[in-house]
Scaffold this active site. Structure first.
Site, short mmCIF file in Angstrom:
data_model
loop_
_atom_site.label_atom_id
_atom_site.label_comp_id
_atom_site.label_asym_id
_atom_site.label_seq_id
_atom_site.Cartn_x
_atom_site.Cartn_y
_atom_site.Cartn_z
N ASN A 5 3.69 8.27 10.98
CA ASN A 5 4.76 8.33 9.12
C ASN A 5 3.66 9.37 8.47
OD1 ASN A 5 3.23 5.56 9.23
ND2 ASN A 5 3.54 6.41 7.02
N ASP A 47 8.18 4.53 5.16
CA ASP A 47 7.78 4.36 6.31
C ASP A 47 7.65 3.73 7.64
OD1 ASP A 47 4.95 3.30 7.34
OD2 ASP A 47 4.75 1.77 6.22
#
Length: 168
Positions: A5, A47
């Site tokens: 991410n 996330d």
């Protein structure tokens, strides 16, 4: 393999798709050169960091043609199947109906159609965002049974609230 991410998690600080994060990569084993990259969650704001398992299988498609496939259950709650030779997106299905950050994935463009109600923007408190940052599928080990033509996956069923705030 998958890439992780983008950061920081505060999505307002990093505009754009944050290209090449959250991507399934295919490389030529002989040269190491990238053959394809498919970004699952452009501008990931939850996330989801989908770097988990990539299961390889050989299956017959709807036309009867054998294909080499890659199936990836992502933390974002979507199970992706790609042609592992060229990166074509075959399917992108929700693990279950509670996945709500996305309405669906457009199979032609590969882009998720987000639901703004479950965004993390600064002026909004997101409630019951599914899945949570932990993801519906995290780092568990999965498998494919070629005789049964079935995948076996461990999943989490955890949702979250998200209230962003600015720090000095």
């Amino acid at each position: 393999y998958g890439s992780g991410n983008p950061a920081p998690w505060n999505e307002t600080m990093r505009p754009g798709d944050n290209k090449w994060t959250m991507t399934i990569w295919g490389r030529d084993a002989d040269t190491g050169m990238a053959k394809f990259g498919y970004q699952k969650t452009p501008h990931d704001e939850w996330d989801y960091a989908g770097v988990n398992v990539m299961m390889l299988s050989e299956q017959t498609d709807k036309t009867g043609k054998p294909r080499k496939l890659l199936t990836h259950p992502d933390r974002n709650g979507i199970v992706y199947t790609l042609d592992r030779e060229n990166g074509d997106l075959i399917s992108a299905d929700k693990i279950d109906d509670t996945v709500n950050w996305v309405k669906q994935v457009d199979l032609k463009t590969g882009l998720p159609q987000r639901d703004p109600e479950y965004a993390t923007r600064m002026d909004h408190k997101g409630r019951d965002i599914c899945p949570s940052a932990m993801g519906y599928h995290n780092q568990g080990h999965d498998s494919y049974d070629p005789e049964r033509k079935s995948f076996f996956m461990g999943i989490n069923h955890i949702c979250m609230d998200w209230e962003p705030f600015m720090l000095p």
